[in-house]
Design a protein around this motif. Structure first.
Motif, PDB file in Angstrom:
ATOM      1  N   UNK A 195      37.071  35.523  32.189  1.00 24.73           N
ATOM      2  CA  UNK A 195      36.568  35.016  30.923  1.00 24.73           C
ATOM      3  C   UNK A 195      35.053  35.090  30.840  1.00 24.73           C
ATOM      4  N   UNK A 196      34.362  34.772  31.925  1.00 22.07           N
ATOM      5  CA  UNK A 196      32.915  34.689  31.884  1.00 22.07           C
ATOM      6  C   UNK A 196      32.247  36.026  32.125  1.00 22.07           C
ATOM      7  N   UNK A 197      32.996  37.021  32.596  1.00 12.34           N
ATOM      8  CA  UNK A 197      32.369  38.299  32.912  1.00 12.34           C
ATOM      9  C   UNK A 197      32.318  39.249  31.725  1.00 12.34           C
ATOM     10  N   UNK A 198      32.773  38.806  30.557  1.00 12.46           N
ATOM     11  CA  UNK A 198      32.851  39.702  29.422  1.00 12.46           C
ATOM     12  C   UNK A 198      31.487  40.296  29.078  1.00 12.46           C
ATOM     13  N   UNK A 199      30.426  39.535  29.295  1.00  9.33           N
ATOM     14  CA  UNK A 199      29.091  40.012  28.954  1.00  9.33           C
ATOM     15  C   UNK A 199      28.335  40.575  30.153  1.00  9.33           C
ATOM     16  N   UNK A 200      29.034  40.763  31.281  1.00  9.84           N
ATOM     17  CA  UNK A 200      28.383  41.258  32.486  1.00  9.84           C
ATOM     18  C   UNK A 200      28.737  42.724  32.691  1.00  9.84           C
ATOM     19  N   UNK A 201      27.761  43.559  32.860  1.00 15.22           N
ATOM     20  CA  UNK A 201      27.993  44.969  33.153  1.00 15.22           C
ATOM     21  C   UNK A 201      28.297  45.093  34.639  1.00 15.22           C
TER      22      UNK A 201
ATOM     23  N   UNK B 252      44.323  33.308  36.877  1.00 15.45           N
ATOM     24  CA  UNK B 252      45.470  34.037  36.320  1.00 15.45           C
ATOM     25  C   UNK B 252      45.187  35.530  36.345  1.00 15.45           C
ATOM     26  N   UNK B 253      46.211  36.329  36.618  1.00 13.82           N
ATOM     27  CA  UNK B 253      45.993  37.770  36.665  1.00 13.82           C
ATOM     28  C   UNK B 253      46.089  38.378  35.270  1.00 13.82           C
TER      29      UNK B 253
ATOM     30  N   UNK C 183      35.153  25.844  34.113  1.00 21.90           N
ATOM     31  CA  UNK C 183      35.007  25.144  35.381  1.00 21.90           C
ATOM     32  C   UNK C 183      36.281  25.264  36.209  1.00 21.90           C
ATOM     33  N   UNK C 184      37.419  25.272  35.535  1.00 22.91           N
ATOM     34  CA  UNK C 184      38.708  25.272  36.227  1.00 22.91           C
ATOM     35  C   UNK C 184      39.444  26.597  36.156  1.00 22.91           C
ATOM     36  N   UNK C 185      39.155  27.438  35.176  1.00 21.78           N
ATOM     37  CA  UNK C 185      40.030  28.580  34.899  1.00 21.78           C
ATOM     38  C   UNK C 185      39.253  29.883  34.776  1.00 21.78           C
ATOM     39  N   UNK C 186      39.837  30.960  35.294  1.00 24.36           N
ATOM     40  CA  UNK C 186      39.311  32.298  35.052  1.00 24.36           C
ATOM     41  C   UNK C 186      40.445  33.306  35.174  1.00 24.36           C
ATOM     42  N   UNK C 187      40.150  34.544  34.803  1.00 24.34           N
ATOM     43  CA  UNK C 187      41.151  35.613  34.781  1.00 24.34           C
ATOM     44  C   UNK C 187      40.675  36.746  35.681  1.00 24.34           C
ATOM     45  N   UNK C 188      41.589  37.265  36.480  1.00 26.87           N
ATOM     46  CA  UNK C 188      41.268  38.327  37.435  1.00 26.87           C
ATOM     47  C   UNK C 188      42.090  39.571  37.134  1.00 26.87           C
TER      48      UNK C 188
END
Length: 271
Positions: free
Chosen positions: A15-21, A135-136, A176-181
């Motif tokens: 979720x947080x990497x959307x703006x990261x190249x 979550x994958x 803080x609790x959740x991300x997608x891989x």
């Protein structure tokens, strides 16, 4: 149960990497950033990561003797011994990363409603220690039983939660609790999948092993520490010892790599 895996043509990292190249940061940094932020913080403070397979030979007595106050735990899908992890005086206080794998190309993830799940325990876990939900491929889609491509795999019982409750929904909406891989994250670009098998990709254990091995290297680099985090793999068996291995994972490749682990990585196999 066959662990069909999702297609990964769309390179989602989290979720947080959307703006990261991802082309201008290292594989190791990307791996660390893929984790929920409270797990990132926990890894900076702890000394060992313990991966616990869903292996019925693992007992709570063994876990009680093995686990230490400076551990971070990694659990998978509909993880075993849920009440022990949530209620034990020491173990309940340990940070936990829970990984939920997407089922094929569906809206569902193993271990989350409407599949068999420990959602009631997850609420308790979040109150006792830092908790990460990884979550994958896609965030939780709030599926219904009608969205289940394999409804006969899990019988509906009184203990099975079919709808995410508000407290867990809040966790899934928090970085803080959740991300997608992505299952095609750069840590597994060398993985030899089987082209003839739809959704062939690394097993959950191997994907998380590679991810946290890379995250460990990133921590070692930014903190300039001599001693890396230790990794312990518990209950991840060889493919000739059990019948529960999906043919879409390249077990020969994974077991060959795990047969000669790098420094400060320990593998405890049991059957």
């Amino acid at each position: 149960m066959q662990t069909s895996i999702a297609s990964t043509n769309d390179p989602i990292f989290n979720n947080r990497e959307a703006d990261v190249d991802v082309n201008v940061i290292s594989k190791e940094a990307s791996a660390f950033m893929s984790l929920p932020t409270n797990i990132q913080t926990a890894l900076k403070q702890k000394r060992r990561i313990v991966f616990i397979a869903n292996n019925p030979s693992i007992s709570t007595t063994q876990l009680e003797a093995l686990l230490q106050p400076d551990d971070v735990l990694v659990l998978f899908n509909h993880f075993i011994h849920a009440d022990f992890f949530a209620n034990h005086p020491l173990v309940s206080t340990l940070p936990k990363l829970l990984f939920f794998r997407q089922i094929g190309d569906s809206k569902l993830h193993f271990g989350l409603p409407p599949k068999s799940n420990n959602v009631g325990v997850i609420k308790r876990m979040a109150k006792s220690a830092p908790l990460g939900l990884l979550l994958s491929n896609q965030s939780y889609q709030f599926p219904t039983p009608e969205d289940d491509p394999s409804p006969n795999d899990d019988p509906i019982t009184d203990d099975r939660i079919l709808v995410i409750p508000p407290a867990v929904k809040a966790l899934l909406q928090s970085t803080q609790h959740h991300s997608v891989l992505s299952e095609s994250h750069p840590v597994v670009t060398d993985y030899p999948s089987f082209k003839e098998i739809h959704s062939s990709a690394p097993s959950s254990g191997f994907l998380l092993y590679r991810l946290l091995l890379a995250a460990r290297a990133h921590l070692q680099d930014i903190e300039q520490t001599a001693l890396p985090l230790r990794l312990l793999m518990l209950g991840f068996n060889d493919n000739d010892k059990t019948a529960h291995f999906w043919q879409g994972h390249n077990w020969e490749f994974e077991r060959r790599e795990m047969s000669a682990p790098p420094p400060e990585v320990e593998v405890i196999r049991q059957y």
